[in-house]
Design an enzyme around this catalytic site. Structure first.
Site, PDB file in Angstrom:
ATOM      1  N   TYR A  50     -28.559 -10.587 -44.140  1.00  0.00           N
ATOM      2  CA  TYR A  50     -28.551 -10.109 -42.756  1.00  0.00           C
ATOM      3  C   TYR A  50     -29.314 -11.026 -41.801  1.00  0.00           C
ATOM      4  O   TYR A  50     -29.024 -11.064 -40.611  1.00  0.00           O
ATOM      5  CB  TYR A  50     -29.176  -8.712 -42.666  1.00  0.00           C
ATOM      6  CG  TYR A  50     -28.455  -7.670 -43.483  1.00  0.00           C
ATOM      7  CD1 TYR A  50     -27.126  -7.351 -43.214  1.00  0.00           C
ATOM      8  CD2 TYR A  50     -29.092  -7.007 -44.519  1.00  0.00           C
ATOM      9  CE1 TYR A  50     -26.459  -6.398 -43.968  1.00  0.00           C
ATOM     10  CE2 TYR A  50     -28.442  -6.049 -45.276  1.00  0.00           C
ATOM     11  CZ  TYR A  50     -27.125  -5.750 -45.000  1.00  0.00           C
ATOM     12  OH  TYR A  50     -26.464  -4.806 -45.746  1.00  0.00           O
ATOM     13  N   ARG A  75     -47.467 -25.062 -58.444  1.00  0.00           N
ATOM     14  CA  ARG A  75     -47.067 -23.729 -58.014  1.00  0.00           C
ATOM     15  C   ARG A  75     -48.058 -23.084 -57.049  1.00  0.00           C
ATOM     16  O   ARG A  75     -47.689 -22.689 -55.949  1.00  0.00           O
ATOM     17  CB  ARG A  75     -46.869 -22.815 -59.227  1.00  0.00           C
ATOM     18  CG  ARG A  75     -46.359 -21.435 -58.848  1.00  0.00           C
ATOM     19  CD  ARG A  75     -46.185 -20.536 -60.058  1.00  0.00           C
ATOM     20  NE  ARG A  75     -45.238 -21.084 -61.018  1.00  0.00           N
ATOM     21  CZ  ARG A  75     -44.933 -20.502 -62.156  1.00  0.00           C
ATOM     22  NH1 ARG A  75     -45.509 -19.356 -62.484  1.00  0.00           N
ATOM     23  NH2 ARG A  75     -44.070 -21.029 -62.996  1.00  0.00           N
ATOM     24  N   HIS A 118     -35.399 -25.601 -56.446  1.00  0.00           N
ATOM     25  CA  HIS A 118     -36.438 -24.667 -56.905  1.00  0.00           C
ATOM     26  C   HIS A 118     -35.835 -23.685 -57.914  1.00  0.00           C
ATOM     27  O   HIS A 118     -35.304 -22.631 -57.534  1.00  0.00           O
ATOM     28  CB  HIS A 118     -37.010 -23.914 -55.698  1.00  0.00           C
ATOM     29  CG  HIS A 118     -38.329 -23.244 -55.959  1.00  0.00           C
ATOM     30  ND1 HIS A 118     -39.482 -23.939 -56.239  1.00  0.00           N
ATOM     31  CD2 HIS A 118     -38.676 -21.939 -55.970  1.00  0.00           C
ATOM     32  CE1 HIS A 118     -40.478 -23.098 -56.398  1.00  0.00           C
ATOM     33  NE2 HIS A 118     -40.019 -21.876 -56.257  1.00  0.00           N
TER      34      HIS A 118
END
Length: 767
Positions: free
Chosen positions: A134, A44, A90
């Site tokens: 967006y 991580r 993930h």
């Protein structure tokens, strides 16, 4: 009702409670926490030194490659990418994945962006990116270079979290991403913080290391000067400090923003960031800010410093930025020293920050360790050599498989009529051909699958040419695989080719961060930043303090709250420090510039200093550098203190006079220059005079006994010049002063009882 002790009939006789393990809670907890800690470290938070990526970044790039989002393709919605990543590779939140993707696209976060974004991906002001529905994205050329070779057997593929897909263990490309883009992360018990660097310099250092494995660290630092941050800035530490940090893998650097005025006519003004406005007026221009500093936050800090009067030499700050940064600082007057203004900005704001270096990475065995520069480059070079070997072996395997087919085709052409006859008349043509022409199963299958148009004469010539080329390539690759020297030469050639894309004369490759040791800082006190103005300070008996502008008449009447009255009044300047002595022997310091105005009743002094409610203010005076005070308690003990020792840095003040029992601080008197004797008078109205040399100079303590008493204590004490005589104010209006020149009869050793004072000495026993 059934007997609860009777076992229930079942096909499975196992008791589910047998699976419960009785274990100490602390052991079970530590074991599980250790698993979690190792997970955060290896999967991580820490980057792999081979590709410089954390798992989330690697999965993002792999997903975008799977979606064919190459630099020459059209953009795709970020939501599509995020959905694919968290769905297949993930298993974490969409926000975490999108934030990681946004950072890869920000040219002010990454020195060499790996994602090319379209839409609002945030800005250096600190504004967040638009929602992923967006924005759109695709990979950059740099990302493609980092992933180059994924289809060439260079790395292992591992199953995803649910076993349905596969993902690469690391990215095999030659782009030195770890040092080029840096990394930061916090794991359990360890962290990493690696700055970005210039790719051309990293490659130069790597080439030197390949040529000379025993190269000195200093030589590497000549080639790779230090960090090269995305936002530019200036590294102001010495070369030795920077070099030592890279030698050990730990350290820190001072990073400053840059003042630069490109529109200035004078070259010196350009480099100093000064824009001349005419009439002697000027302004400073900031064009680069330190890495990871938000421009909006920096401007707020400067504006707050102006509001708090910490920067009285600065009048205004304006943000005139567009795509490039332009912050304008307007001085209060044209007489302000530009260098003083710069130093104050560096000191008071994030225009100067410190970047901590901690090169903690996962090595090829996924073991976390802190590496110096040389060790890191050695490990990265070794990983690239291994990738080169795997790519070469993969290509040799491909050539061997193709040669097998090509030789089969050539055999078919040499015996074309017989091959056609076998195919036409034999029930099992494949087995017949394999037996008659000594073909392999793959060769026979390929011949059977040939198209008729492949039987032309030209195809035979092409096959023979292809065989010759394959054999030549096979020979070269075999030599490469068997020779470490050839592998190093090939790696150097590939690195030099990559360097051309990031050369110093390219827009992406030009160094942004200047490394110049700063000149010695301009020494200045914050007091020098305060505008000097006269004030009259008034402190009431109930502890209300205020400052009237100008030096008003000290006998002037002021308004107070009901039941309150004047306690202390004095003239000062806004640049002065005010010393307030409590009756408990503690001294406090206030800046006269920070006192409330005199329009109202002022403010309680206890809101500015931690003066206990049961303690009274014994004295208020202006601090004079180099001055001395006579301090004495009511029990007759005292000493001389230098005013520099009385300054308190905090609201809590500074204990100076140590008191015992019910005694209190009785005397606080300034000692004028030239005074050589001390006079003390007790409550018993006895006077004593002794030489000032008998008084110790102390920073803190009880002091020595000035006068011995049978009853009562000290009433007052003062200092004077023996040849001028001892003076005191007469009764009445207090305007008359009497001087006693024949003072020799009261002069004795310190600590004596003394004798009655001369006639006319005030009845209140005070000078």
């Amino acid at each position: 009702m059934a007997d609860p002790t009777t076992p229930i009939a079942s096909g499975d006789d196992t008791d589910p409670f047998d699976a419960i393990v009785d274990a100490p809670f602390d052991a079970a907890l530590s074991e599980r926490y250790l698993v979690y800690a190792l997970s955060t470290i290896t999967a991580r938070s820490l980057p792999d030194l081979r590709d410089g990526l954390k798992p989330v970044h690697r999965r993002l790039l792999w997903t975008m490659r799977q979606l064919k989002l190459s630099p020459d393709s059209t953009y795709k919605k970020s939501a599509r990418v995020v959905g694919e990543v968290i769905g297949k590779y993930h298993p974490h939140g969409d926000t975490a994945a999108y934030d990681a993707m946004v950072r890869l696209a920000q040219d002010f976060s990454l020195r060499y962006p790996l994602v090319e974004g379209q839409g609002n991906f945030g800005n250096i002001d600190g504004d967040n990116a638009a929602a992923y529905r967006y924005t759109e994205a695709r990979l950059t050329k740099t990302a493609m270079q980092l992933m180059e070779g994924l289809d060439a057997g260079t790395v292992d593929f591992i199953p995803t979290y649910n076993g349905e897909e596969e993902e690469p263990e690391l990215m095999p490309g030659l782009f030195p991403n770890l040092l080029a883009n840096g990394a930061s992360g916090i794991a359990v018990g360890m962290a990493t913080n690696i700055p970005s660097h210039n790719v051309a310099e990293v490659i130069d250092a790597t080439l030197e290391l390949i040529d000379n494995p025993h190269v000195e660290h200093e030589r590497l630092m000549e080639l790779m000067q230090g960090p090269d941050f995305a936002t530019g800035g200036q590294l102001v530490d010495s070369a030795s400090v920077i070099s030592e940090a890279y030698r050990t893998g730990r350290g820190s650097f001072r990073l400053r923003g840059v003042f630069h005025a490109p529109e200035a006519e004078n070259a010196d003004d350009q480099s100093a960031g000064i824009e001349r406005l005419g009439g002697g007026q000027w302004q400073l221009v900031i064009t680069e800010i330190p890495y990871q500093v938000q421009k909006g936050k920096l401007i707020e800090q400067i504006a707050q410093a102006i509001a708090d009067k910490k920067l009285p030499i600065l009048d205004d700050v304006r943000d005139e930025s567009d795509e490039s940064i332009r912050i304008v600082l307007v001085p209060r007057t044209r007489n302000v020293d530009p260098e003083l203004l710069k130093e104050s900005i560096f000191k008071l704001t994030d225009m100067e920050t410190r970047f901590g270096l901690n090169m903690n990475v996962l090595d090829a065995t996924r073991t976390p360790m802190v590496m110096g520069l040389k060790e890191l480059l050695q490990n990265w070079t070794a990983s690239q050599i291994e990738i080169l070997q795997r790519r070469t072996q993969h290509r040799l395997d491909q050539i061997a498989r193709r040669l097998e087919l090509v030789e089969g085709y050539i055999t078919a052409f040499l015996n074309l009529d017989r091959v056609i006859e076998i195919i036409r008349y034999e029930d099992e043509p494949k087995q017949v051909m394999m037996a008659e022409f000594n073909l392999t199963d793959r060769q026979a299958e390929a011949i059977l699958n040939m198209r008729l148009r492949s039987l032309r004469k030209l195809e035979e010539m092409e096959l023979r040419t292809e065989k010759d080329n394959l054999l030549k390539e096979q020979d070269e690759l075999t030599k490469l695989l068997e020779s470490p020297a050839r592998q190093r030469t090939r790696l150097k050639k590939d690195l030099r080719t990559l360097r051309k894309d990031y050369a110093e004369d390219t827009a992406l490759g030009a160094r942004r961060t200047r490394i110049e040791e700063a000149a010695p800082a301009v020494e200045f006190s914050m007091d020098a930043m305060i505008e000097k103005e006269p004030v009259t300070v008034i402190l009431s008996q109930k502890g209300w303090i205020r400052a009237a502008k100008g030096h008003v008449d000290l006998d002037q009447e002021f308004k107070y709250k009901e039941g309150d009255a004047l306690a202390f009044i004095l003239h000062a300047q806004t640049t002065d420090k005010l010393l307030i002595a409590g009756s408990d022997g503690r001294f406090y310091t206030l800046g006269c510039d920070k006192l409330p105005g005199a329009r109202g009743f002022g403010e309680p002094v206890r809101t500015m200093i931690d003066l206990p409610a049961e303690t009274n203010v014994a004295a208020m005076l202006v601090h004079k550098p180099g001055g001395r005070l006579l301090l004495a308690s009511s029990n007759g003990k005292g000493f001389i203190a230098e005013t520099k020792e009385l300054i308190a840095e905090t609201k809590k003040g500074k204990q100076v006079v140590n008191l015992k029992g019910s005694s209190k601080l009785q005397v606080i008197r300034e000692i004028p220059e030239g005074h050589d004797h001390v006079a003390a008078v007790g409550d018993n109205r006895k006077l004593i005079v002794f030489n000032m040399e008998e008084m110790p100079v102390m920073a803190r303590g009880q002091g020595v006994m000035l006068q011995r008493y049978r009853d009562g204590g000290l009433s007052d004490a003062t200092t004077f010049k023996l040849e001028d005589g001892l003076s005191w104010q007469m009764g009445g209006s207090g305007e008359r002063t009497r001087t006693e020149n024949e003072i020799w009869q009261w002069k004795v050793a310190r600590g004596a009882a003394g004798r009655l004072p001369p006639q006319g000495f005030p009845k209140d026993n005070r000078f």
